[in-house]
Design an enzyme around this catalytic site. Structure first.
Site, PDB file in Angstrom:
ATOM      1  N   ALA A 106      44.082  33.725  38.877  1.00 21.32           N
ATOM      2  CA  ALA A 106      45.057  33.446  37.811  1.00 21.32           C
ATOM      3  C   ALA A 106      46.443  33.253  38.428  1.00 21.32           C
ATOM      4  O   ALA A 106      47.129  32.263  38.145  1.00 21.32           O
ATOM      5  CB  ALA A 106      45.076  34.590  36.800  1.00 21.32           C
ATOM      6  N   SER A 164      40.108  43.216  38.023  1.00 17.71           N
ATOM      7  CA  SER A 164      39.060  42.337  38.565  1.00 17.71           C
ATOM      8  C   SER A 164      39.636  41.370  39.586  1.00 17.71           C
ATOM      9  O   SER A 164      40.851  41.163  39.667  1.00 17.71           O
ATOM     10  CB  SER A 164      38.369  41.551  37.447  1.00 17.71           C
ATOM     11  OG  SER A 164      39.035  40.325  37.207  1.00 17.71           O
ATOM     12  N   SER A 165      38.709  40.731  40.318  1.00 17.66           N
ATOM     13  CA  SER A 165      39.067  39.741  41.344  1.00 17.66           C
ATOM     14  C   SER A 165      39.780  38.536  40.737  1.00 17.66           C
ATOM     15  O   SER A 165      40.432  37.777  41.448  1.00 17.66           O
ATOM     16  CB  SER A 165      37.789  39.264  42.036  1.00 17.66           C
ATOM     17  OG  SER A 165      36.879  38.790  41.059  1.00 17.66           O
ATOM     18  N   LYS A 166      39.638  38.355  39.424  1.00 16.38           N
ATOM     19  CA  LYS A 166      40.182  37.161  38.786  1.00 16.38           C
ATOM     20  C   LYS A 166      41.712  37.157  38.718  1.00 16.38           C
ATOM     21  O   LYS A 166      42.308  36.109  38.504  1.00 16.38           O
ATOM     22  CB  LYS A 166      39.579  36.989  37.393  1.00 16.38           C
ATOM     23  CG  LYS A 166      38.085  36.744  37.427  1.00 16.38           C
ATOM     24  CD  LYS A 166      37.727  35.443  38.129  1.00 16.38           C
ATOM     25  CE  LYS A 166      36.241  35.182  38.095  1.00 16.38           C
ATOM     26  NZ  LYS A 166      35.882  33.893  38.725  1.00 16.38           N
ATOM     27  N   ASP A 167      42.342  38.329  38.916  1.00 14.68           N
ATOM     28  CA  ASP A 167      43.810  38.350  39.009  1.00 14.68           C
ATOM     29  C   ASP A 167      44.284  37.399  40.102  1.00 14.68           C
ATOM     30  O   ASP A 167      45.317  36.750  39.979  1.00 14.68           O
ATOM     31  CB  ASP A 167      44.313  39.757  39.381  1.00 14.68           C
ATOM     32  CG  ASP A 167      44.280  40.725  38.215  1.00 14.68           C
ATOM     33  OD1 ASP A 167      43.856  40.329  37.118  1.00 14.68           O
ATOM     34  OD2 ASP A 167      44.690  41.892  38.422  1.00 14.68           O
TER      35      ASP A 167
END
Ligand code: PMP
Length: 344
Positions: free
Chosen positions: A52, A46-49
């Site tokens: 983070a 996901s884009s959330k890597d």
């Protein structure tokens, strides 16, 4: 990161530089060219890597995080998975307070990635002590040496996309992008990407996707928080019952609202037409394209980039389950078997 390398030191080296894939069939008959930025190609799917890695490395640079420290976050699942993944590699403890709306698969994945998970009720107000915000804040106060990522109110979330997603899209389209369509949850993706793209070309139009049941679209239009807009809905990661400061409302031109049912069908259709097995909000983004097309919004010369935030494997017990679809009343027929054979 340089993905042309043959060997990588860790999964962290594979974050970012996701592909743009031309939509061939699902936008057939629409005016314009459609390119999907497929964020499931990140190692955490996901884009959330991106956020983070960016936020944790910024905290390290500022000397806030030391080895063995604890990272705390509220999350619909994806951010938690990415933080847990980065924490494994960098040697941090990871504590996640998640909404009970998150799928069981997502919660199990977080646990298997080494995180400690607190499941909190979804339909309570943000300032309720049981909400995942309040639980995370309490844990942050209780645990010495902990860092609270606080993605909804952290400008570094937006900055991560300003520094990565924005430049990638600009380069991949050789500056020819005319429109960006992206879901807005924390608003980090759409805002950071929009800020960068508009700096390169102020004429790029930015369209946010919001859920029915969320306050975001109304707030964008009136700058007033209208509690009457809020009611429960199913899509995870899209829309909000509060106004996140990670969202730059001035960078967004307009919002489109999409329904749970149509977004779920659009996600299923995406798999069957483009071979892209994507998450619920990717379906929401496609649904927004369909609604914009109905309004005759785009011109034949437009180059529209649409962000697909995550992978479909995270929704096996939801939109990709015929039983779940049937239970929501999302199939016209009450006959599950007949519904399975729906052709998009
Ligand atoms: N889609 C999914 C599946 C998400 O988890 C999120 C994040 N909440 C979004 C879209 C929205 O991204 P952002 O928070 O950057 O607005």
């Amino acid at each position: 990161m340089d993905k042309s390398k043959l060997v990588f030191d860790s999964v962290l080296d594979l974050i970012g530089n996701t592909p743009l894939i031309r939509l061939q069939k699902i936008t057939k008959g629409f005016k314009g060219n459609y390119l999907a930025k497929v964020e499931s190609f990140n190692p955490g799917q996901s884009s959330k890597d991106r956020i983070a890695l960016h936020i944790i490395e910024e905290a390290e640079r500022q000397g806030i995080l030391k080895p063995g420290d604890t990272i705390i976050e509220t999350t619909s699942g994806n951010t938690g998975f990415s933080i847990a993944m980065v924490s494994v590699i960098k040697g941090y403890e990871c504590i996640l307070a998640v909404s009970s709306k998150s799928s069981a698969d997502k919660i199990d994945m977080l646990k298997n990635m080494g995180a400690k998970v607190y499941v909190c009720p979804a339909n309570v107000k943000a300032d309720d002590p049981r909400s995942y915000y309040e639980v995370a804040k309490r844990l942050h106060n209780e645990i010495k040496g902990s860092v609270y990522i606080n993605q909804y109110f952290n400008k570094l979330n937006t900055a991560a996309h300003y520094h990565t997603t924005g430049p990638e899209i600009w380069n991949q389209t050789e500056g020819k992008i005319t429109h960006l369509v992206a879901c807005s949850g924390t608003g980090g993706t759409i805002s950071g990407t929009a800020q960068y793209l508009k700096e390169q070309n102020p004429n790029v139009k930015v369209i946010g996707v919001d859920a029915f049941g969320s306050v975001i679209k109304k707030y964008h239009e009136t700058r007033e928080f209208d509690e009457k807009e809020i009611y429960p809905y199913r899509i995870e990661g899209l829309g909000k019952n509060l106004i996140p400061t990670a969202t730059d409302f001035d960078a967004i031109d307009e919002f489109v609202k999409v329904s749970d049912e149509e977004s779920a069908h659009s996600a299923r259709e995406l798999a069957k037409t483009e071979g892209l097995f994507s998450g619920y909000t990717s379906g929401a983004a496609v649904q927004a394209l369909k609604q914009l097309n109905e309004m005759d919004y785009f011109k034949p010369t437009d180059n529209v980039v649409v962000i697909f935030p995550d992978h479909g494997s995270r929704y096996m017990s939801k939109i990709y389950s015929d039983k779940w679809m049937n239970d929501q009343g999302f199939f016209d027929t009450q006959n599950e078997e007949a519904a399975q054979s729906i052709q998009y």
